[in-house]
Design a protein around this motif. Structure first.
Motif, PDB file in Angstrom:
ATOM      1  N   LYS A  36       0.808  -1.556   0.447  1.00  0.00           N
ATOM      2  CA  LYS A  36      -0.170   0.713   0.141  1.00  0.00           C
ATOM      3  C   LYS A  36       0.700   1.474  -0.306  1.00  0.00           C
ATOM      4  N   LYS A  37       0.762   2.184  -1.109  1.00  0.00           N
ATOM      5  CA  LYS A  37       1.480   3.392  -1.473  1.00  0.00           C
ATOM      6  C   LYS A  37       0.483   4.419  -1.356  1.00  0.00           C
ATOM      7  N   LYS A  38       1.234   5.822  -1.042  1.00  0.00           N
ATOM      8  CA  LYS A  38       0.712   6.882  -1.609  1.00  0.00           C
ATOM      9  C   LYS A  38       1.640   7.981  -2.805  1.00  0.00           C
ATOM     10  N   GLU A  39       0.433   8.335  -3.135  1.00  0.00           N
ATOM     11  CA  GLU A  39       1.094   9.144  -4.297  1.00  0.00           C
ATOM     12  C   GLU A  39       1.421  10.729  -4.162  1.00  0.00           C
ATOM     13  N   ASP A  40       2.161  11.151  -5.065  1.00  0.00           N
ATOM     14  CA  ASP A  40       2.630  12.446  -4.468  1.00  0.00           C
ATOM     15  C   ASP A  40       1.470  13.934  -4.065  1.00  0.00           C
ATOM     16  N   ASP A  41       0.510  13.608  -4.411  1.00  0.00           N
ATOM     17  CA  ASP A  41      -0.394  14.110  -3.624  1.00  0.00           C
ATOM     18  C   ASP A  41      -1.247  14.073  -1.945  1.00  0.00           C
ATOM     19  N   GLY A  42      -0.940  12.498  -1.949  1.00  0.00           N
ATOM     20  CA  GLY A  42      -1.380  11.517  -0.384  1.00  0.00           C
ATOM     21  C   GLY A  42      -2.440  10.758  -0.856  1.00  0.00           C
ATOM     22  N   LYS A  43      -2.515  10.311  -2.306  1.00  0.00           N
ATOM     23  CA  LYS A  43      -3.947   9.598  -2.687  1.00  0.00           C
ATOM     24  C   LYS A  43      -2.772   8.613  -2.581  1.00  0.00           C
ATOM     25  N   GLU A  44      -4.183   7.202  -1.725  1.00  0.00           N
ATOM     26  CA  GLU A  44      -2.748   5.911  -1.548  1.00  0.00           C
ATOM     27  C   GLU A  44      -3.685   4.933  -2.713  1.00  0.00           C
ATOM     28  N   TYR A  45      -3.409   4.159  -3.306  1.00  0.00           N
ATOM     29  CA  TYR A  45      -2.963   3.135  -3.946  1.00  0.00           C
ATOM     30  C   TYR A  45      -2.676   2.072  -3.966  1.00  0.00           C
ATOM     31  N   PHE A  46      -2.340   0.480  -4.071  1.00  0.00           N
ATOM     32  CA  PHE A  46      -2.322  -0.180  -3.981  1.00  0.00           C
ATOM     33  C   PHE A  46      -1.443  -0.884  -5.164  1.00  0.00           C
ATOM     34  N   GLU A  47       0.177  -1.366  -4.545  1.00  0.00           N
ATOM     35  CA  GLU A  47       0.906  -1.560  -6.161  1.00  0.00           C
ATOM     36  C   GLU A  47       1.243  -3.876  -5.564  1.00  0.00           C
ATOM     37  N   ILE A  48       1.138  -4.657  -6.507  1.00  0.00           N
ATOM     38  CA  ILE A  48       0.963  -5.389  -6.707  1.00  0.00           C
ATOM     39  C   ILE A  48       2.315  -5.846  -8.101  1.00  0.00           C
ATOM     40  N   ILE A  49       3.028  -7.097  -7.489  1.00  0.00           N
ATOM     41  CA  ILE A  49       3.623  -7.104  -8.294  1.00  0.00           C
ATOM     42  C   ILE A  49       3.479  -8.963  -8.696  1.00  0.00           C
ATOM     43  N   ALA A  50       3.145  -9.514  -9.189  1.00  0.00           N
ATOM     44  CA  ALA A  50       3.158 -10.424  -9.867  1.00  0.00           C
ATOM     45  C   ALA A  50       3.877 -11.134 -11.462  1.00  0.00           C
ATOM     46  N   SER A  51       3.898 -12.430 -11.803  1.00  0.00           N
ATOM     47  CA  SER A  51       4.046 -13.358 -12.781  1.00  0.00           C
ATOM     48  C   SER A  51       3.394 -13.946 -12.781  1.00  0.00           C
ATOM     49  N   ASN A  52       3.676 -14.340 -14.065  1.00  0.00           N
ATOM     50  CA  ASN A  52       2.892 -15.494 -15.019  1.00  0.00           C
ATOM     51  C   ASN A  52       3.875 -17.064 -15.182  1.00  0.00           C
ATOM     52  N   SER A  53       4.594 -17.325 -14.473  1.00  0.00           N
ATOM     53  CA  SER A  53       5.619 -17.731 -14.322  1.00  0.00           C
ATOM     54  C   SER A  53       4.688 -19.363 -14.108  1.00  0.00           C
ATOM     55  N   GLU A  54       4.497 -20.321 -14.829  1.00  0.00           N
ATOM     56  CA  GLU A  54       3.822 -21.460 -14.344  1.00  0.00           C
ATOM     57  C   GLU A  54       4.553 -22.365 -13.210  1.00  0.00           C
ATOM     58  N   ASN A  55       6.081 -22.110 -13.423  1.00  0.00           N
ATOM     59  CA  ASN A  55       6.483 -23.611 -12.571  1.00  0.00           C
ATOM     60  C   ASN A  55       7.337 -21.850 -11.321  1.00  0.00           C
ATOM     61  N   GLU A  56       6.250 -22.204  -9.994  1.00  0.00           N
ATOM     62  CA  GLU A  56       7.014 -21.245  -8.815  1.00  0.00           C
ATOM     63  C   GLU A  56       8.349 -21.471  -8.627  1.00  0.00           C
ATOM     64  N   PHE A  57       9.714 -21.938  -8.969  1.00  0.00           N
ATOM     65  CA  PHE A  57      10.584 -22.690  -8.925  1.00  0.00           C
ATOM     66  C   PHE A  57      11.213 -21.590 -10.035  1.00  0.00           C
ATOM     67  N   ASP A  58      10.672 -20.852 -11.118  1.00  0.00           N
ATOM     68  CA  ASP A  58      11.510 -19.846 -11.322  1.00  0.00           C
ATOM     69  C   ASP A  58      11.783 -18.699 -10.776  1.00  0.00           C
ATOM     70  N   ILE A  59      10.178 -17.995 -10.330  1.00  0.00           N
ATOM     71  CA  ILE A  59      10.290 -16.838  -9.572  1.00  0.00           C
ATOM     72  C   ILE A  59      11.485 -17.257  -8.018  1.00  0.00           C
ATOM     73  N   LEU A  60      11.120 -18.603  -7.132  1.00  0.00           N
ATOM     74  CA  LEU A  60      12.059 -18.730  -6.830  1.00  0.00           C
ATOM     75  C   LEU A  60      13.508 -18.341  -6.697  1.00  0.00           C
ATOM     76  N   SER A  61      14.028 -19.108  -7.615  1.00  0.00           N
ATOM     77  CA  SER A  61      15.323 -18.934  -8.334  1.00  0.00           C
ATOM     78  C   SER A  61      15.887 -17.735  -8.720  1.00  0.00           C
ATOM     79  N   GLU A  62      14.793 -17.082  -9.466  1.00  0.00           N
ATOM     80  CA  GLU A  62      14.980 -15.170  -9.650  1.00  0.00           C
ATOM     81  C   GLU A  62      15.519 -14.479  -8.388  1.00  0.00           C
ATOM     82  N   LEU A  63      14.763 -15.236  -7.365  1.00  0.00           N
ATOM     83  CA  LEU A  63      14.874 -14.235  -6.137  1.00  0.00           C
ATOM     84  C   LEU A  63      16.149 -14.285  -5.563  1.00  0.00           C
TER      85      LEU A  63
END
Length: 351
Positions: free
Chosen positions: A33-60
């Motif tokens: 949950k973040k705020k814009e410069d003007d104070g307005k709140e918004y949600f940010e989600i980082i997501a991946s379409n990888s079918e293999n969870e291991f790929d994500i974990l490996s990259e991380l």
């Protein structure tokens, strides 16, 4: 694997957007949950379409390892600075060399070899002088004017545009006018249009005998004809370091004459990785040393020291312009280190 960032004012809308773009099986990496410069709140989600969870974990995992390495390097660097800070001259020299592009690993090796960090608190030692002397020791130079046997045959090789023909003309003028030597020139540049005319014009102006060679027999005949000369300068065709055929042509041409002193020209204005690759690719020619050219065009000069440490061979000459014969210098340790530190030759020829 596709990673995207989604932003919405409502969390449910943000999740729906993830599913619509990446599918029901999308893997959510982080939600904030973040705020814009003007104070307005918004949600940010980082997501991946990888079918293999291991790929994500490996990259991380890879990213975490990289961050850990950076943290270790930063910690070691800070520890080093905390030691060097007790000698401002040594610290400034170290930081200047880093800024000029000298490899930190090589500098650490020098500091360790000379035990400078352990001597820095001892007033009996001039640690800056120890550092400077150690740098001088890493710079190997050759007296380019020294002639042991006659004729001394010097062949210049290098990539296209590095300045071989101009350097031949500079050397010819210096040896003839300043050193009162008898000079002959041979060109085996049979690939570049106008090459013969260019070096031939220099030779004609200076009254120097000039021959062109196409085969090893032509080269040997020309050398025999010029055998009474003090110095014979051989100009060669420039080629890419990746042109195996032309490099093999040169290797075979030179293999019939073992009295050649071959020098590789390296442009200081080129990328260091390219220069190292050039050295490796030209190594079958068994060149004797380096001539560094275009010092005046380079942004940083630390690569000279890196090359001398990593690919140890002596420097004979340095060139810093196009004027014949003014813009060439016999290499010495003080000049080279001054170029590395200040980008200029001490006598003021280079700014």
């Amino acid at each position: 694997m596709k990673v995207k960032i989604f932003k919405e004012s409502d969390l449910k809308d943000c999740i729906d957007k993830v599913k619509n773009e990446l599918g029901e099986d999308a893997l959510i990496i982080s939600t904030k949950k973040k705020k814009e410069d003007d104070g307005k709140e918004y949600f940010e989600i980082i997501a991946s379409n990888s079918e293999n969870e291991f790929d994500i974990l490996s990259e991380l995992k890879k990213e975490l390892v990289r961050l850990k390495d950076l943290l270790i390097i930063r910690t070691e660097f800070n520890n080093l600075l905390n030691k060097l800070i007790f000698d401002e001259e040594v610290l400034n020299l170290y930081l200047t060399l880093l800024k000029k592009g000298v490899c930190n690993e090589y500098l650490l090796d020098i500091l360790e070899e000379e035990n400078i960090l352990s001597k820095i608190h001892d007033k009996r030692y001039n640690c800056k002088a120890l550092f400077m002397n150690a740098l001088y020791d890493k710079i190997e130079v050759e007296n380019g004017y020294q002639i042991m046997d006659k004729p001394k045959i010097i062949a210049l090789v290098g990539t296209t545009g590095v300045g071989k023909t101009t350097t031949v003309a500079k050397l010819a003028a210096i040896y003839m006018l300043n050193k009162k030597r008898n000079i002959g020139i041979i060109s085996i540049d049979n690939f570049r249009i106008g090459a013969k005319e260019q070096i031939g014009k220099y030779a004609d102006i200076m009254g120097i005998p000039f021959f062109q060679a196409f085969t090893h027999k032509d080269l040997n005949d020309s050398i025999n004809y010029l055998s009474q000369m003090d110095i014979i300068l051989v100009d060669t065709a420039g080629q890419s370091q990746n042109d195996k055929n032309k490099l093999e042509y040169l290797r075979r041409l030179f293999s019939y004459n073992h009295n050649l002193d071959i020098y590789l020209l390296l442009s200081v204005s080129s990328d260091e990785a390219v220069l190292l690759d050039t050295i490796d690719k030209f190594s079958p020619l068994r060149f004797k040393g380096y001539i560094f050219t275009k010092v005046d065009e380079a942004i940083s000069h630390g690569k000279i020291l890196n090359i001398l440490i990593y690919k140890r061979k002596p420097i004979s000459y340095i060139t810093n312009g196009q004027d014949v014969p003014e813009d060439i210098e016999v290499a010495d340790k003080e000049k080279i280190l001054n170029i590395i530190l200040k980008g200029k030759i001490k006598n003021g020829n280079q700014d």
